[in-house]
Motif scaffolding. Structure first.
Motif: not given
Lengths: 194, 177
Positions: B152-154, B145-146, A96-101
């Motif tokens: 992220s989408a929300t 990941r899910g 998950s790139p957003p989590l890594f960021k």
């Protein structure tokens, strides 16, 4: 199952990594000025300690033990921990790139955390099987996170308190840590032998 | 919270402040402008105060902390006419940070341990347990990941622009307790 529960309580509370074994004190004092950094660092350390505990157990029992190379354990485990940190960083980045960021900043700091190496060295000295070693690593790191979060909460409270000028800053932090360690001594009365 | 100072809890200002979502603040530098978006790079949080200097020196050798920051660049809607090189204070919800940490680190571990304990109780063999645990970790990472995709989408992981940072501001928070 009861053995697993007792093992976890013993590792997390009775023999707490920070307050009973005095490991990982650098991050304990350095990262606990804010609650959010303490949580982020604590959970990242939990992941790394658990993964490196598994790998260290396998390396110890299938490589160092059979070839009588126990004297190399410290060097080997340092290598495993560095690899585990890199693995974690790469995995979080890919998963998950957003989590890594959001979270990636704490991972490089864990490589030099002595608590990770300490837990690995302790678990190979006790004759545990694989799942016990993994649970020991997991619960030790949960104890580490618990103390980090508690201490960060206390320091955030202290920031709003009127502390005498001579004790302001690190001195009152050390006094608070020592009182917390005394409080955790109470857990040593719990018998974790089944 | 201000409550620790003994302020009255029926004070409307205090109640309004308490109802605001807690934000974790960080400083990021605008590195590029792309249409209506600005590309930001977070500054390294250290306790030594060298983050401001590190941003200027240009020594971004491979494997350095500065190099890692390139991988953590993110975009923000350019609502306030940002310029390249400007330092901004951005905020992330405290809950979002906690959710992200739980998703990335705790969820995979819990699934892994569950699979490992079941394998140990069924097979009772270390090699089989190790293989099952590795598979459990893989499943846990896929689950993470899910969940991360949903978060992220929300928009739950999105940072907010709070204000422009002054020149001396750093992400270092040395609390004078």
């Amino acid at each position: 199952m009861q053995d697993y529960v007792l093992l976890m309580i013993g590792a997390a509370l009775v023999n707490n990594v920070i307050l009973a074994r005095f490991l990982g004190l650098c991050s304990f004092m350095g990262v606990t000025t804010r609650l959010d950094t303490a949580i982020g660092m604590g959970l990242a350390t939990t992941f790394v300690i658990t993964v490196s505990s598994m790998v260290d157990w396998a390396v110890g029992n299938y490589l160092l033990g059979p070839y009588d190379l126990w004297y190399l354990r410290t060097v080997t485990f340092i290598l495993v921990i560095a690899a585990a940190v890199q693995f974690t960083e790469l995995t979080v980045r890919k998963v998950s790139p957003p989590l890594f960021k959001m979270l990636g900043i704490y991972l490089p700091l864990i490589t030099t955390n002595c608590a990770v190496l300490g837990v690995a060295l302790i678990l190979v000295e006790h004759k545990m099987n694989f799942i016990e070693a993994t649970l020991f690593g997991f619960s030790s790191s949960l104890g580490f996170t618990l103390v980090m979060v508690m201490f960060a909460g206390l320091r955030e409270r202290l920031a709003f308190s009127e502390v005498p000028r001579l004790f302001a800053g690190p001195p009152i932090g050390f006094i608070t840590a020592s009182l917390l360690a005394l409080a955790f001594l109470g857990f040593s009365g719990i018998s974790t032998h089944s | 919270m201000e409550h620790s100072r003994g302020q009255a809890t029926d004070d409307p200002d205090w109640i309004a402040a308490a109802n605001q979502p807690e934000l974790v603040e960080a400083i990021a530098r605008v590195v590029a402008l792309e249409g209506k978006y600005a590309l930001l790079e977070p500054e390294q949080s250290t306790s030594c105060g060298s983050c401001v200097a590190a941003g200027h020196c240009g020594s971004r050798e491979w494997g350095s902390a500065a190099n890692r920051l390139i991988g953590r660049r993110f975009t923000l809607v350019n609502t306030d006419e940002f310029r390249v090189g400007e330092r901004l204070v951005i905020g992330v919800s405290h809950r979002a940070l906690l959710r992200a940490s739980m998703t990335a680190y705790v969820l995979p571990l819990l699934i892994m341990l569950l699979v490992g304990i079941v394998a140990q109780s069924l097979a009772g063999d270390d090699v089989i347990t190790m293989i099952a645990t590795a598979i459990g970790l893989g499943i846990g990472l896929l689950a993470a990941r899910g969940v991360a995709y949903i978060l992220s989408a929300t928009g739950q992981l999105a940072p907010y622009f709070l204000r422009r940072a002054n020149r001396s501001a750093t992400t270092c928070q040395i609390t004078a307790a």
